[in-house]
Design a protein around this motif. Structure first.
Motif, PDB file in Angstrom:
ATOM      1  N   ALA A 292      -2.288   5.799  14.032  1.00 31.61           N
ATOM      2  CA  ALA A 292      -1.362   4.890  14.723  1.00 31.61           C
ATOM      3  C   ALA A 292      -1.100   3.659  13.856  1.00 31.61           C
ATOM      4  N   ALA A 293      -2.170   3.170  13.226  1.00 28.12           N
ATOM      5  CA  ALA A 293      -2.027   2.007  12.359  1.00 28.12           C
ATOM      6  C   ALA A 293      -1.107   2.336  11.179  1.00 28.12           C
ATOM      7  N   LEU A 294      -1.325   3.505  10.610  1.00 21.94           N
ATOM      8  CA  LEU A 294      -0.480   3.925   9.486  1.00 21.94           C
ATOM      9  C   LEU A 294       0.976   4.034   9.931  1.00 21.94           C
ATOM     10  N   LYS A 295       1.167   4.619  11.082  1.00 17.18           N
ATOM     11  CA  LYS A 295       2.513   4.809  11.610  1.00 17.18           C
ATOM     12  C   LYS A 295       3.182   3.447  11.836  1.00 17.18           C
ATOM     13  N   GLU A 296       2.474   2.552  12.464  1.00 16.44           N
ATOM     14  CA  GLU A 296       3.032   1.231  12.765  1.00 16.44           C
ATOM     15  C   GLU A 296       3.452   0.534  11.469  1.00 16.44           C
ATOM     16  N   PHE A 297       2.532   0.537  10.500  1.00 14.33           N
ATOM     17  CA  PHE A 297       2.814  -0.123   9.229  1.00 14.33           C
ATOM     18  C   PHE A 297       3.996   0.543   8.528  1.00 14.33           C
ATOM     19  N   SER A 298       3.946   1.863   8.497  1.00 13.94           N
ATOM     20  CA  SER A 298       4.967   2.611   7.779  1.00 13.94           C
ATOM     21  C   SER A 298       6.360   2.325   8.344  1.00 13.94           C
TER      22      SER A 298
ATOM     23  N   ILE B 116      -9.336  14.995   3.776  1.00 12.01           N
ATOM     24  CA  ILE B 116     -10.421  15.839   4.294  1.00 12.01           C
ATOM     25  C   ILE B 116      -9.908  16.941   5.204  1.00 12.01           C
ATOM     26  N   SER B 117      -9.195  16.527   6.251  1.00 15.57           N
ATOM     27  CA  SER B 117      -8.825  17.531   7.240  1.00 15.57           C
ATOM     28  C   SER B 117      -7.367  17.946   7.067  1.00 15.57           C
ATOM     29  N   PRO B 118      -7.120  19.241   7.031  1.00 14.35           N
ATOM     30  CA  PRO B 118      -5.743  19.747   6.855  1.00 14.35           C
ATOM     31  C   PRO B 118      -4.824  19.251   7.959  1.00 14.35           C
ATOM     32  N   GLU B 119      -5.366  19.155   9.156  1.00 13.13           N
ATOM     33  CA  GLU B 119      -4.539  18.734  10.284  1.00 13.13           C
ATOM     34  C   GLU B 119      -4.094  17.284  10.097  1.00 13.13           C
ATOM     35  N   LEU B 120      -5.066  16.456   9.707  1.00 13.02           N
ATOM     36  CA  LEU B 120      -4.772  15.046   9.464  1.00 13.02           C
ATOM     37  C   LEU B 120      -3.737  14.915   8.346  1.00 13.02           C
ATOM     38  N   ARG B 121      -3.948  15.696   7.304  1.00 12.35           N
ATOM     39  CA  ARG B 121      -3.063  15.692   6.135  1.00 12.35           C
ATOM     40  C   ARG B 121      -1.626  15.954   6.577  1.00 12.35           C
ATOM     41  N   GLN B 122      -1.518  16.947   7.436  1.00 11.52           N
ATOM     42  CA  GLN B 122      -0.215  17.342   7.945  1.00 11.52           C
ATOM     43  C   GLN B 122       0.458  16.162   8.655  1.00 11.52           C
ATOM     44  N   ARG B 123      -0.285  15.482   9.470  1.00  8.69           N
ATOM     45  CA  ARG B 123       0.276  14.396  10.264  1.00  8.69           C
ATOM     46  C   ARG B 123       0.637  13.201   9.378  1.00  8.69           C
ATOM     47  N   VAL B 124      -0.181  12.974   8.354  1.00  6.54           N
ATOM     48  CA  VAL B 124       0.137  11.876   7.437  1.00  6.54           C
ATOM     49  C   VAL B 124       1.424  12.202   6.688  1.00  6.54           C
ATOM     50  N   MET B 125       1.536  13.447   6.292  1.00  5.49           N
ATOM     51  CA  MET B 125       2.739  13.867   5.558  1.00  5.49           C
ATOM     52  C   MET B 125       3.996  13.592   6.371  1.00  5.49           C
ATOM     53  N   THR B 126       3.917  13.882   7.650  1.00 10.39           N
ATOM     54  CA  THR B 126       5.043  13.637   8.542  1.00 10.39           C
ATOM     55  C   THR B 126       5.452  12.161   8.512  1.00 10.39           C
ATOM     56  N   LEU B 127       4.439  11.296   8.418  1.00  6.98           N
ATOM     57  CA  LEU B 127       4.750   9.867   8.370  1.00  6.98           C
ATOM     58  C   LEU B 127       5.369   9.469   7.031  1.00  6.98           C
ATOM     59  N   MET B 128       5.078  10.228   5.980  1.00  7.19           N
ATOM     60  CA  MET B 128       5.609   9.860   4.671  1.00  7.19           C
ATOM     61  C   MET B 128       7.011  10.397   4.436  1.00  7.19           C
ATOM     62  N   ASP B 129       7.368  11.428   5.153  1.00  6.04           N
ATOM     63  CA  ASP B 129       8.660  12.060   4.918  1.00  6.04           C
ATOM     64  C   ASP B 129       9.840  11.095   4.918  1.00  6.04           C
ATOM     65  N   PRO B 130       9.921  10.182   5.904  1.00 10.36           N
ATOM     66  CA  PRO B 130      11.063   9.254   5.891  1.00 10.36           C
ATOM     67  C   PRO B 130      11.159   8.449   4.600  1.00 10.36           C
ATOM     68  N   TRP B 131      10.026   8.208   3.983  1.00  9.97           N
ATOM     69  CA  TRP B 131      10.041   7.444   2.741  1.00  9.97           C
ATOM     70  C   TRP B 131      10.682   8.242   1.608  1.00  9.97           C
ATOM     71  N   PHE B 132      10.355   9.536   1.568  1.00  9.80           N
ATOM     72  CA  PHE B 132      10.986  10.376   0.544  1.00  9.80           C
ATOM     73  C   PHE B 132      12.502  10.394   0.757  1.00  9.80           C
ATOM     74  N   ALA B 133      12.877  10.535   2.032  1.00 15.67           N
ATOM     75  CA  ALA B 133      14.301  10.589   2.344  1.00 15.67           C
ATOM     76  C   ALA B 133      14.992   9.284   1.957  1.00 15.67           C
ATOM     77  N   PHE B 134      14.342   8.185   2.285  1.00 15.41           N
ATOM     78  CA  PHE B 134      14.910   6.871   1.969  1.00 15.41           C
ATOM     79  C   PHE B 134      15.048   6.706   0.451  1.00 15.41           C
ATOM     80  N   ALA B 135      13.997   7.092  -0.280  1.00 21.75           N
ATOM     81  CA  ALA B 135      14.043   6.958  -1.736  1.00 21.75           C
ATOM     82  C   ALA B 135      15.185   7.788  -2.312  1.00 21.75           C
TER      83      ALA B 135
END
Lengths: 210, 210, 210, 210
Positions: C62-68, C117-136
Motif C-alpha cells: 500500500a505504501a509503495l502504491k501510494e508513493f508510486s 522473494i515471493s512470486p506473488e508479491l513480485r507480480q503485484r509490484v510489477m503491476t504498480l510499475m507498469d504505469p511508469w513504463f507506459a509513462f516513460a
DNA sequence: TATGAATGAGTTTTCATTCAT
DNA sequence: GATGAATGAAAACTCATTCAT
C-alpha cells in the motif's frame, strides 16, 4: 604397554589441559569455561580435551582436585606447628594473598559454585572439600587445646565457620576489584589476634559492668 | 493514559515472571536459568519475558533486586531494637531458616556468584548488596555501643565478616542436602551467645594462666 | 453505515500508518521495516497496523502504491508538454533531487527489491510499475516524433532502458552517501542535452573519417 | 603445520558453503538466505557455516567477493581488445545471458541491495564494486579514443551510467520471469550498434531540419 | 597423541500476528 | 479505533561432543 615414560608424557599433557582450564575459569568464570575457550587459552585443539578427559565436567573436577590437593599441602606445611592466633592470622594472610594473586582460588570457587546444578557433581565436589574441613578442625583444636575454651567451644563448628568465612570473603572480594575490604578484614584480624591470644591463654574473670 | 489498574496488571505480570525466574534459579542454578526454562516454570511463553524485560540478564537482576529489598525489609524489622547477641542469634536463626526453606536465598546467590563474568553486571550486583553491608554495620554498632569493645573492634570490618560468613555458610550449605552443618553452627552460636553477652557487658580482667 | 466522516477518519489513520512505513523503510530498509519498528516510528501501537491492514506485506505494498501514484502524478505534470531533451534533463534533475531528498524513493525501492522473494508479491509490484513504463514510453515518443530517429529507435525499449537507468542510478547512489556520482551524471547529461537536441532535430550526414 | 592438502580441503569446504549461499540467495533472496536455508541448500549442518565463517554477513560478503572477482576476470577476458560498439554489444549480450542463466548475478545483487541496512556493510560492498566501475571506464575509453566524442563525452560518467543501467536492467528483469524486456533491449542494442559505430568513427555534419 | 571438520541440540532474541479489553 | 499483553515460529549463533585422519 604403558611405560613410565608414556605415563609421564600423558600426565604432562593432562597437566597442560588442567592448567588451561584453571586459567579460563579464572578469567571467564564457570559459564565461560567452554571447550573452545579452554583450548584457545591453552593453545591446543578442542578435541584434545576429549582425548584426555571424558567431558568438560570431568576436566573441571580434575582441575579442582589438582588445585585443592596442591593448596592443601601448602596450607598444611605453612600452618605446621602453629598453636596461637597471632602467627595463624599472619600465615593465613600470606596464604590468602598467594591464592588471591594467582587467581586459582577464584577458578576453584567457580567450579564449586557452578556445580550446584547437578546433585551428582555436588556430591563429588563435596568429597574434595572434606579434607579442608578436617584440616581446619585440626588447626582449631591446636589453638584451643589446654585453654579454658577447649570444653566450651565446639571445634568442628568453629572450623566450619572459618572455612565458610574464608569462602565468603573470597566470593565477595571478587566483586571489589581492589579487594580493599578483604584486606582490611585481615588487618583487623592481625591487630586483634594478640589480644585474643591473651584471652585464650588466661583465666577469665568477669566483673559486672554497672 | 496508564491508569492505576494498568500499572497493577503490568506489575503483576512482571512479578509473575520474576517469581518464575527465582524458582528456576533455585532449582537449576544460574546456568540453568534459561529463557526456555523460566518460561516453562512459569507456564508462559518465552517471548513474554522479552515483552516485560530487556533481556534475561535484566530479568535476573530485577529478581535479585526484588528479593534483596523484600528480605532486607524483613531483616530490618526482625532485628529492630536488638542490642544483644542472644536475641540476635535467635532471630538470625529464624531468618536463616526462612531463607533456606524458601530457596530464594539460594536463587539470589546464584545471580550473585553467576554475575562474576561481566564487570558491568558485577558492578550492578554490588550496588544491590551495599545496603546489606550498611545494615550489618548498623546492627554490629548497636551490639558494641557502650561496651569496652566499642573502641577496640572495628565495626565495619566485623560487619563485613558477618555478611561474608553468612554468604559462605549458605553457599556451603547448598551442598549438604540436610544443611546439618549450618544448623549445628547456629545451635553452637545460640549456646555461646549468652556467655558472649556476659563478656560484652562486663569489665574484663585477665589473669595470667600459669 | 459508513458516513463520509467515518471514511475520512479511517483514511487518515491509514495514511498515518503508510507514512510511518515509508519513513521506516527509508531509515532501516526492507529487513528493518518490522511491525514494531513501524509502530515506533509512527508513535502508535503495533496492533493498529493489523486493524487497518491485513499484514505487514500488505501495508508495504500500500505504501509503495501510494508513493508510486503520487509521484507519477507529479512527474506527469512536470514533464507535460516537454518535447526536447534539454528541458527534459533539467526537469528530471529537479525531480530526482526531490526524490533523493525526501528519501521516499529509497523506501519504495526497498519494497521493490525486497519483494523478489515471493512470486506473488513480485507480480503485484510489477503491476504498480507498469504505469511508469507506459509513462516513460509516452515521453520518449514525444521526443522522437517527427525526427529521423522515429522509425529507427524502438521507443518501448528506450523507455525501458531509461527506467532501468534511473532505477540503477538510485540504487547505486544509496551507497555513495554524498550522491556525488549520480549528480555528476545528471550534470553531464545537462551539458550534452543541447547537442543531442541538435542531432535529434537535424538531418544527419555521415562523412567517413579516414 | 598446514600442508597444501589441508589448505585445499579447507578451501573446498569454504567453496561448498559459498556455493550454497549463492544458490540460496538466488532462490530465496537476501531475507531468505538464513543459516538454516543455506545449510539445507548445501546439505550440511548450520553450525558448519560458523566453523568456516564468522557470521552469515561475512559469508554473504565472501560469496559476493568470490562471484565478483570470478565474473570480472571473465568480463575482462571477453572484452579484451574490443574497441567498437558492435562486438561490445554482442559480447555483453552473451555475458549477460551467462549471468542470467546461472542466477548468480541475481544472488550477488541481493547482497548488494540487501546491504543498504548497515553503513559498514555498505562500505565493504562498495569496495567490491569499485573494480567494476574502473573496468567499465576502461572499456568506454577504448571505444571513444580517437573519435570526435573523446573530448566531448565524460568517460567516467558514461561508465557509471552503463553500470547503473546494467544493474537496473538486471533488477527489473528479475520481475519478468521470461526476461523478455531485457532481451528486447539487448536486441535493439545489437540492431543500433553498427549505426552507432558509424557515427562514432565519422565526422559529423549537422544539417538543419526545416 | 593430536588435529581440523563436522554435527545435533541448545542458547538468546526478534518476528508477525492474535486476543481481550 | 486503538491498545497492552501474549504467543508460536524462526532468526543468528554457540555448545559439547564425535569422527576421520
Amino acid at each position: 604397554m604403558s611405560s613410565p615414560a608414556r605415563t609421564t608424557i600423558r600426565a604432562a599433557a593432562r597437566a597442560r589441559i588442567v592448567a588451561a582450564a584453571l586459567r579460563t575459569l579464572e578469567e571467564s568464570g564457570y559459564a565461560g569455561a567452554t571447550a573452545r575457550a579452554i583450548a584457545a587459552t591453552g593453545g591446543f585443539n578442542q578435541a584434545l580435551i576429549y582425548y584426555h578427559f571424558e567431558s568438560i565436567e570431568e576436566l573441571l573436577l580434575a582441575a579442582l582436585k589438582e588445585f585443592s590437593e596442591r593448596r592443601l599441602a601448602r596450607y598444611r606445611k605453612a600452618l605446621e606447628g602453629v598453636t596461637e592466633l597471632t602467627p595463624l592470622v599472619r600465615m593465613m594472610t600470606r596464604l590468602y594473598e598467594e591464592d588471591a594473586k594467582s587467581g586459582e582460588l577464584a577458578a576453584a570457587q567457580e567450579v564449586v559454585t557452578g556445580s550446584v546444578i547437578s546433585p551428582e557433581l555436588r556430591q563429588r565436589v563435596m568429597t574434595l572439600m572434606d579434607p579442608w574441613f578436617a584440616f581446619a578442625e585440626e588447626v582449631v583444636r591446636r589453638l584451643l587445646v589446654g585453654t579454658v575454651f577447649e570444653e566450651l567451644v565446639p571445634a568442628r563448628e568453629l572450623a566450619y565457620a572459618f572455612v565458610a568465612l574464608y569462602f565468603g570473603v573470597e566470593t565477595l572480594a571478587r566483586f571489589d576489584n581492589d579487594r580493599a575490604r578483604a584486606n582490611a578484614l585481615f588487618e583487623s584480624g592481625a591487630r586483634l589476634a594478640p589480644l585474643a591470644d591473651l584471652v585464650l591463654h588466661s583465666d577469665l574473670e568477669l566483673v559486672d559492668n554497672p
